[in-house]
Design a protein around this motif. Sequence first.
Motif, mmCIF file in Angstrom:
data_model
loop_
_atom_site.group_PDB
_atom_site.id
_atom_site.type_symbol
_atom_site.label_atom_id
_atom_site.label_comp_id
_atom_site.label_asym_id
_atom_site.label_seq_id
_atom_site.Cartn_x
_atom_site.Cartn_y
_atom_site.Cartn_z
ATOM 1 N N ALA A 27 8.213 13.330 -1.918
ATOM 2 C CA ALA A 27 9.073 13.014 -0.771
ATOM 3 C C ALA A 27 9.929 11.787 -1.028
ATOM 4 O O ALA A 27 11.128 11.773 -0.713
ATOM 5 C CB ALA A 27 8.215 12.806 0.479
ATOM 6 N N PHE A 28 9.350 10.751 -1.606
ATOM 7 C CA PHE A 28 10.082 9.498 -1.780
ATOM 8 C C PHE A 28 10.835 9.405 -3.103
ATOM 9 O O PHE A 28 11.787 8.634 -3.212
ATOM 10 C CB PHE A 28 9.124 8.307 -1.642
ATOM 11 N N ASN A 29 10.437 10.200 -4.089
ATOM 12 C CA ASN A 29 11.050 10.073 -5.412
ATOM 13 C C ASN A 29 11.945 11.233 -5.821
ATOM 14 O O ASN A 29 12.838 11.056 -6.662
ATOM 15 C CB ASN A 29 9.959 9.904 -6.479
ATOM 16 N N ILE A 30 11.712 12.404 -5.250
ATOM 17 C CA ILE A 30 12.423 13.601 -5.694
ATOM 18 C C ILE A 30 13.302 14.206 -4.606
ATOM 19 O O ILE A 30 14.449 14.577 -4.863
ATOM 20 C CB ILE A 30 11.429 14.671 -6.202
ATOM 21 N N ILE A 89 0.836 -1.202 0.000
ATOM 22 C CA ILE A 89 0.000 0.000 0.000
ATOM 23 C C ILE A 89 0.871 1.254 0.000
ATOM 24 O O ILE A 89 0.584 2.233 -0.708
ATOM 25 C CB ILE A 89 -0.955 -0.018 1.209
ATOM 26 N N HIS A 90 1.945 1.245 0.791
ATOM 27 C CA HIS A 90 2.877 2.372 0.768
ATOM 28 C C HIS A 90 3.407 2.594 -0.641
ATOM 29 O O HIS A 90 3.476 3.742 -1.117
ATOM 30 C CB HIS A 90 4.050 2.119 1.719
ATOM 31 N N PHE A 137 14.518 10.185 6.873
ATOM 32 C CA PHE A 137 14.193 8.885 6.299
ATOM 33 C C PHE A 137 15.133 7.834 6.880
ATOM 34 O O PHE A 137 16.319 8.098 7.095
ATOM 35 C CB PHE A 137 14.348 8.913 4.779
ATOM 36 N N GLN A 138 14.589 6.649 7.108
ATOM 37 C CA GLN A 138 15.381 5.548 7.649
ATOM 38 C C GLN A 138 15.801 4.623 6.512
ATOM 39 O O GLN A 138 15.017 3.783 6.053
ATOM 40 C CB GLN A 138 14.566 4.782 8.695
ATOM 41 N N ARG A 139 17.022 4.802 6.036
ATOM 42 C CA ARG A 139 17.521 3.985 4.936
ATOM 43 C C ARG A 139 18.238 2.744 5.475
ATOM 44 O O ARG A 139 18.945 2.825 6.472
ATOM 45 C CB ARG A 139 18.492 4.798 4.072
ATOM 46 N N GLY A 140 18.032 1.608 4.816
ATOM 47 C CA GLY A 140 18.722 0.395 5.230
ATOM 48 C C GLY A 140 17.873 -0.842 5.035
ATOM 49 O O GLY A 140 16.919 -0.857 4.237
ATOM 50 N N GLU A 141 18.196 -1.885 5.757
ATOM 51 C CA GLU A 141 17.482 -3.152 5.667
ATOM 52 C C GLU A 141 16.047 -2.980 6.149
ATOM 53 O O GLU A 141 15.775 -2.265 7.116
ATOM 54 C CB GLU A 141 18.191 -4.197 6.535
ATOM 55 N N LYS A 142 15.112 -3.649 5.466
ATOM 56 C CA LYS A 142 13.699 -3.625 5.848
ATOM 57 C C LYS A 142 13.274 -5.064 6.157
ATOM 58 O O LYS A 142 12.931 -5.833 5.259
ATOM 59 C CB LYS A 142 12.853 -3.024 4.727
ATOM 60 N N GLU A 143 13.316 -5.401 7.430
ATOM 61 C CA GLU A 143 13.105 -6.792 7.835
ATOM 62 C C GLU A 143 11.714 -7.301 7.494
ATOM 63 O O GLU A 143 11.525 -8.505 7.290
ATOM 64 C CB GLU A 143 13.358 -6.937 9.342
ATOM 65 N N THR A 144 10.724 -6.419 7.447
ATOM 66 C CA THR A 144 9.348 -6.864 7.203
ATOM 67 C C THR A 144 8.940 -6.785 5.733
ATOM 68 O O THR A 144 7.786 -7.051 5.404
ATOM 69 C CB THR A 144 8.360 -6.022 8.034
ATOM 70 N N LEU A 145 9.879 -6.427 4.846
ATOM 71 C CA LEU A 145 9.584 -6.347 3.413
ATOM 72 C C LEU A 145 9.959 -7.663 2.745
ATOM 73 O O LEU A 145 11.137 -7.943 2.531
ATOM 74 C CB LEU A 145 10.359 -5.191 2.784
ATOM 75 N N PRO A 146 8.979 -8.494 2.391
ATOM 76 C CA PRO A 146 9.292 -9.790 1.772
ATOM 77 C C PRO A 146 9.829 -9.612 0.357
ATOM 78 O O PRO A 146 9.484 -8.657 -0.345
ATOM 79 C CB PRO A 146 7.930 -10.507 1.747
ATOM 80 N N ILE A 147 10.635 -10.550 -0.084
ATOM 81 C CA ILE A 147 11.197 -10.464 -1.419
ATOM 82 C C ILE A 147 10.108 -10.544 -2.491
ATOM 83 O O ILE A 147 10.242 -9.969 -3.574
ATOM 84 C CB ILE A 147 12.269 -11.560 -1.649
ATOM 85 N N GLU A 148 9.004 -11.232 -2.191
ATOM 86 C CA GLU A 148 7.919 -11.316 -3.183
ATOM 87 C C GLU A 148 7.315 -9.939 -3.462
ATOM 88 O O GLU A 148 7.015 -9.600 -4.611
ATOM 89 C CB GLU A 148 6.828 -12.273 -2.700
ATOM 90 N N ARG A 153 14.435 3.667 -3.895
ATOM 91 C CA ARG A 153 13.952 4.951 -3.397
ATOM 92 C C ARG A 153 12.669 4.795 -2.575
ATOM 93 O O ARG A 153 12.535 5.340 -1.486
ATOM 94 C CB ARG A 153 13.715 5.916 -4.555
ATOM 95 N N LEU A 154 11.689 4.057 -3.107
ATOM 96 C CA LEU A 154 10.397 3.986 -2.432
ATOM 97 C C LEU A 154 10.454 3.207 -1.127
ATOM 98 O O LEU A 154 9.700 3.495 -0.194
ATOM 99 C CB LEU A 154 9.333 3.399 -3.364
ATOM 100 N N PHE A 155 11.351 2.227 -1.038
ATOM 101 C CA PHE A 155 11.479 1.450 0.195
ATOM 102 C C PHE A 155 12.646 1.911 1.059
ATOM 103 O O PHE A 155 12.897 1.332 2.116
ATOM 104 C CB PHE A 155 11.628 -0.039 -0.128
ATOM 105 N N ARG A 156 13.380 2.918 0.588
ATOM 106 C CA ARG A 156 14.507 3.472 1.330
ATOM 107 C C ARG A 156 15.508 2.375 1.736
ATOM 108 O O ARG A 156 15.892 2.230 2.894
ATOM 109 C CB ARG A 156 14.031 4.253 2.554
ATOM 110 N N LEU A 157 15.917 1.608 0.723
ATOM 111 C CA LEU A 157 16.922 0.574 0.938
ATOM 112 C C LEU A 157 18.315 1.179 0.801
ATOM 113 O O LEU A 157 18.509 2.156 0.083
ATOM 114 C CB LEU A 157 16.752 -0.547 -0.084
ATOM 115 N N ASP A 158 19.296 0.586 1.460
ATOM 116 C CA ASP A 158 20.681 0.935 1.158
ATOM 117 C C ASP A 158 21.222 -0.103 0.176
ATOM 118 O O ASP A 158 20.544 -1.081 -0.154
ATOM 119 C CB ASP A 158 21.531 1.038 2.419
ATOM 120 N N GLU A 159 22.449 0.100 -0.316
ATOM 121 C CA GLU A 159 22.971 -0.780 -1.362
ATOM 122 C C GLU A 159 23.162 -2.211 -0.878
ATOM 123 O O GLU A 159 22.948 -3.166 -1.634
ATOM 124 C CB GLU A 159 24.272 -0.198 -1.916
ATOM 125 N N GLU A 160 23.540 -2.372 0.366
ATOM 126 C CA GLU A 160 23.731 -3.727 0.902
ATOM 127 C C GLU A 160 22.410 -4.482 0.935
ATOM 128 O O GLU A 160 22.337 -5.664 0.553
ATOM 129 C CB GLU A 160 24.331 -3.640 2.308
#
Length: 329
Positions: free
Chosen positions: A147-150, A130-131, A232-243, A277-284
């Motif tokens: 906010a998330f894209n620009i 939904i986010h 913004f909190q960039r990094g690993e998102k433990e609750t974001l499934p790969i699917e 960008r939308l999930f605020r992931l880092d490269e790792e």
Amino acid sequence: MKNFLIAENATSPYLKNPSFSGHQTFPFRYTWLKKGVDAVREKSTVFSLEDASVTLGVGKNMVDSIRYWCGVSGLIKVKSNQLQLDLREKGGTRQHKQFVLTELGKAIFGDQNRKGFDPYLEDPATLWLIHWKIASNINQATSWYWAFNILKKNPFTLSKFKEELSEWTRQQKASMRPVSPNTLHRDVNCFIRTYCQSRYNSNAAVAEETFNCPLVELDLITELPDNNGYAFQRGEKETLPIEIFTATLIAFWDVCFPGRETLPFSDLMYKSLSPGRLFRLDEEAMVIYLENLEQLTNRALEYGESEGLKQVYRRKDLNPMELLKEYYG
């Protein structure tokens, strides 16, 4: 192959008709999306009827807000083959807009033919989806998209946020009338409360305005101490499934690079509408997701590095709905 995540044309990198209102200053609550979807399933004109407040059990402004959030989230849409239903009342004609469930709305909340994946938003995976729909909706949720894209600054202050958002909008739509400061303030405040805990006097009676939006759970934005802004909190998102990650990656690919067989790592990380960008992931964190694509998709998508260039290869089409079915079981 038609991608159901972008079939409603809400996801687009182009600003046509920006919106800074419609939510009535309310972030959505846990029960609101289900209420709205269920009501539309029962009566397509529910949001145009005088008794909508009774049907939904909320005030008039909240009825409008529920309609807004169900639409922005890509769960309902205006009926395409009959946009308005004429109802004769007292010798005149009253226009009642009809809504129907989208494929995503049916998938999450169910319909007469199937049970929904997660109608009560109990799984954080659904909140991530939904986010993604909201933050990729440039014309109906312009502040969220920007906010998330620009926006590049992190951390940021609300004053700079509003100033730069207003300037960006003017650059995209020179013919548009300037957004009033009050409208922009209310919209940006609603954006912040979509992702941050509500502040309220603990001695005051509990009111609808104090309830947190479910997206607060995602921990995407945090308020800095001493009123110094937000980050913004960039990094690993433990609750974001790969699917879910992969389904949105495919939607990003179909919108921004239709027909391409490869995507560079940098685009997946930093381009507007990208998962990075939308999930605020880092490269790792991004690499971890990409390294699992081959197994998840049975080699439909593969990640590799050649001569120092990291890329994802698309070997064949993949239906995002199958990914959701695999995850939710």
